[in-house]
Design an enzyme around this catalytic site. Sequence first.
Site, PDB file in Angstrom:
ATOM      1  N   ARG A 230       0.864  -1.187   0.000  1.00  0.00           N
ATOM      2  CA  ARG A 230       0.000   0.000   0.000  1.00  0.00           C
ATOM      3  C   ARG A 230       0.898   1.233   0.000  1.00  0.00           C
ATOM      4  O   ARG A 230       1.905   1.279   0.701  1.00  0.00           O
ATOM      5  CB  ARG A 230      -0.917   0.018   1.235  1.00  0.00           C
ATOM      6  CG  ARG A 230      -2.101  -0.928   1.142  1.00  0.00           C
ATOM      7  CD  ARG A 230      -3.121  -0.529   0.061  1.00  0.00           C
ATOM      8  NE  ARG A 230      -4.235  -1.471  -0.056  1.00  0.00           N
ATOM      9  CZ  ARG A 230      -4.288  -2.513  -0.877  1.00  0.00           C
ATOM     10  NH1 ARG A 230      -3.269  -2.779  -1.691  1.00  0.00           N
ATOM     11  NH2 ARG A 230      -5.341  -3.304  -0.907  1.00  0.00           N
ATOM     12  N   GLU A 259      -2.590   7.423  -4.909  1.00  0.00           N
ATOM     13  CA  GLU A 259      -2.872   6.759  -6.189  1.00  0.00           C
ATOM     14  C   GLU A 259      -4.336   6.847  -6.612  1.00  0.00           C
ATOM     15  O   GLU A 259      -4.639   6.789  -7.808  1.00  0.00           O
ATOM     16  CB  GLU A 259      -2.448   5.288  -6.141  1.00  0.00           C
ATOM     17  CG  GLU A 259      -3.301   4.423  -5.224  1.00  0.00           C
ATOM     18  CD  GLU A 259      -2.896   2.967  -5.275  1.00  0.00           C
ATOM     19  OE1 GLU A 259      -1.697   2.677  -5.140  1.00  0.00           O
ATOM     20  OE2 GLU A 259      -3.798   2.112  -5.446  1.00  0.00           O
ATOM     21  N   HIS A 291      -0.682  -0.042  -9.694  1.00  0.00           N
ATOM     22  CA  HIS A 291      -1.412  -1.047  -8.907  1.00  0.00           C
ATOM     23  C   HIS A 291      -1.789  -2.233  -9.804  1.00  0.00           C
ATOM     24  O   HIS A 291      -2.952  -2.655  -9.855  1.00  0.00           O
ATOM     25  CB  HIS A 291      -2.658  -0.426  -8.263  1.00  0.00           C
ATOM     26  CG  HIS A 291      -3.037  -1.111  -6.983  1.00  0.00           C
ATOM     27  ND1 HIS A 291      -3.352  -0.442  -5.846  1.00  0.00           N
ATOM     28  CD2 HIS A 291      -3.142  -2.426  -6.664  1.00  0.00           C
ATOM     29  CE1 HIS A 291      -3.655  -1.294  -4.883  1.00  0.00           C
ATOM     30  NE2 HIS A 291      -3.533  -2.516  -5.362  1.00  0.00           N
TER      31      HIS A 291
HETATM   32  P1  NAI Z   1      -1.343 -11.448   4.660  1.00  0.00           P
HETATM   33  O1  NAI Z   1      -2.386 -11.031   5.629  1.00  0.00           O
HETATM   34  O2  NAI Z   1      -1.289 -12.870   4.232  1.00  0.00           O
HETATM   35  O3  NAI Z   1       0.114 -11.074   5.229  1.00  0.00           O
HETATM   36  C1  NAI Z   1       0.398  -9.852   5.855  1.00  0.00           C
HETATM   37  C2  NAI Z   1       1.549 -10.091   6.822  1.00  0.00           C
HETATM   38  O4  NAI Z   1       1.896  -8.836   7.397  1.00  0.00           O
HETATM   39  C3  NAI Z   1       1.212 -11.059   7.961  1.00  0.00           C
HETATM   40  O5  NAI Z   1       2.229 -12.034   8.116  1.00  0.00           O
HETATM   41  C4  NAI Z   1       1.137 -10.132   9.180  1.00  0.00           C
HETATM   42  O6  NAI Z   1       1.545 -10.780  10.389  1.00  0.00           O
HETATM   43  C5  NAI Z   1       2.126  -9.040   8.788  1.00  0.00           C
HETATM   44  N1  NAI Z   1       1.937  -7.825   9.550  1.00  0.00           N
HETATM   45  C6  NAI Z   1       0.794  -7.331  10.093  1.00  0.00           C
HETATM   46  N2  NAI Z   1       1.060  -6.163  10.739  1.00  0.00           N
HETATM   47  C7  NAI Z   1       2.387  -5.952  10.616  1.00  0.00           C
HETATM   48  C8  NAI Z   1       3.258  -4.944  11.074  1.00  0.00           C
HETATM   49  N3  NAI Z   1       2.808  -3.926  11.817  1.00  0.00           N
HETATM   50  N4  NAI Z   1       4.564  -5.036  10.759  1.00  0.00           N
HETATM   51  C9  NAI Z   1       5.027  -6.075  10.016  1.00  0.00           C
HETATM   52  N5  NAI Z   1       4.250  -7.068   9.566  1.00  0.00           N
HETATM   53  C10 NAI Z   1       2.953  -6.999   9.853  1.00  0.00           C
HETATM   54  O7  NAI Z   1      -1.502 -10.477   3.417  1.00  0.00           O
HETATM   55  P2  NAI Z   1      -1.028 -10.728   1.919  1.00  0.00           P
HETATM   56  O8  NAI Z   1      -2.107 -11.421   1.161  1.00  0.00           O
HETATM   57  O9  NAI Z   1       0.339 -11.295   1.928  1.00  0.00           O
HETATM   58  O10 NAI Z   1      -1.002  -9.222   1.376  1.00  0.00           O
HETATM   59  C11 NAI Z   1      -0.032  -8.302   1.829  1.00  0.00           C
HETATM   60  C12 NAI Z   1      -0.390  -6.913   1.323  1.00  0.00           C
HETATM   61  O11 NAI Z   1      -0.288  -6.887  -0.109  1.00  0.00           O
HETATM   62  C13 NAI Z   1      -1.866  -6.523   1.586  1.00  0.00           C
HETATM   63  O12 NAI Z   1      -1.976  -5.924   2.859  1.00  0.00           O
HETATM   64  C14 NAI Z   1      -2.161  -5.547   0.483  1.00  0.00           C
HETATM   65  O13 NAI Z   1      -1.936  -4.266   0.982  1.00  0.00           O
HETATM   66  C15 NAI Z   1      -1.132  -5.865  -0.598  1.00  0.00           C
HETATM   67  N6  NAI Z   1      -1.730  -6.295  -1.868  1.00  0.00           N
HETATM   68  C16 NAI Z   1      -1.369  -5.633  -3.010  1.00  0.00           C
HETATM   69  C17 NAI Z   1      -1.848  -6.002  -4.242  1.00  0.00           C
HETATM   70  C18 NAI Z   1      -1.424  -5.296  -5.512  1.00  0.00           C
HETATM   71  O14 NAI Z   1      -2.026  -5.530  -6.572  1.00  0.00           O
HETATM   72  N7  NAI Z   1      -0.410  -4.448  -5.474  1.00  0.00           N
HETATM   73  C19 NAI Z   1      -2.804  -7.115  -4.355  1.00  0.00           C
HETATM   74  C20 NAI Z   1      -3.077  -7.800  -3.106  1.00  0.00           C
HETATM   75  C21 NAI Z   1      -2.560  -7.378  -1.914  1.00  0.00           C
END
Ligand code: NAI
Length: 325
Positions: A230, A259, A291
């Site tokens: 993000r 964005e 994105h």
């Molecule tokens: P997920 O929920 O599987 O993993 C997120 C990880 O971040 C978890 O291991 C969690 O423990 C960790 N986390 C939570 N708070 C934290 C903190 N304060 N400091 C460090 N780590 C922390 O999510 P996933 O599916 O891996 O997605 C990650 C991010 O990718 C989403 O939050 C979203 O913003 C982004 N995303 C971007 C896309 C794009 O097209 N550019 C598409 C899909 C997701």
Amino acid sequence: MKVAFFDAKPYDKPSFEAYGEKAGIRFKFYETKLNEDTVALAHGCEGICVFVNDEVTAPVIDRLVEAGCRFIALRCAGYNNVDLAYLAERIPVFHVPAYSPHSVAEHAMAMLLTSIRRIHKAYIRTRDFNFSLNGMTGFDLHGKTVGVVGTGKIGRCFVDICRGFGMRVLAYDKYPADLQGVTYVDTDTLFRESDVISLHCPLTKETYHMIDDAAIKKMKRRAMIINTSRGALIDAAALLTAIKERRIGGACLDVYEEESEFFFEDFSNHIVEDDILTRLISMPNVIVTSHQAFLTEEALDNIAETTVQNILAFFDGAPQNVVKK
Ligand code: NAI
């Protein structure tokens, strides 16, 4: 059943039409985003299907309730654009928690390789029959250190890719896991020791601007920062200053703090007034995609399938992937 589908793009339609037809759902595709002015288009529909920049605000919610809208189906994971507090569960909201972590992780690596091997420059040069290699020197990833922030679904895929390249993997996660070949460290160590830093954690109050001037000052002078998560994880003004002062190797950005004004739309005939974005894009060591990381056939297919299943599950009395306040 009719469902009003806002912010429809040509790449959304084939998969939603196919899954919708099988389930007896007719999606009415509207190119416009959902907001106070366009909510009337939902009239006569059982529910709405929306994306990241549709505005499910208090006045929009009032109009949806009045119109008898029975559900809000988000075709994305995040739901920061829905006023859940105001909605107060009057209409259920579903989302798609995961669609293809590989799509995002692979895009992160594609951006990194493009940048450090100057593929974006080479593509333009050779099209002009300029076969000079001056200024094209890159560096090997093998043996370098990558710091992965957030080792959830996408972060883990990215870790696997980096390990395949022979990189040493450091990670920071609020909730560390037991991952083979990964050493969890604090953010200071991660910033100090990494040649490449890739962000895969959610945007929260805690992670807002986690990459700011102070963080960048801890990094190696040639460190590369990748953000496919993000935009607001990075203080873009601080990043731009560091790039201008040559204090950082470069950045690969699929997301940007402001964005929503620009991404997903064609501004090629407009004057883009965001000076930080335009200046970042002008830098030879910055790559920006709009994105796009999620955009693979597999992810689009999974998004459509899960969204349709969410709607059917609701009508079967067993709602799934419901977003709670
Ligand atoms: P997920 O929920 O599987 O993993 C997120 C990880 O971040 C978890 O291991 C969690 O423990 C960790 N986390 C939570 N708070 C934290 C903190 N304060 N400091 C460090 N780590 C922390 O999510 P996933 O599916 O891996 O997605 C990650 C991010 O990718 C989403 O939050 C979203 O913003 C982004 N995303 C971007 C896309 C794009 O097209 N550019 C598409 C899909 C997701």
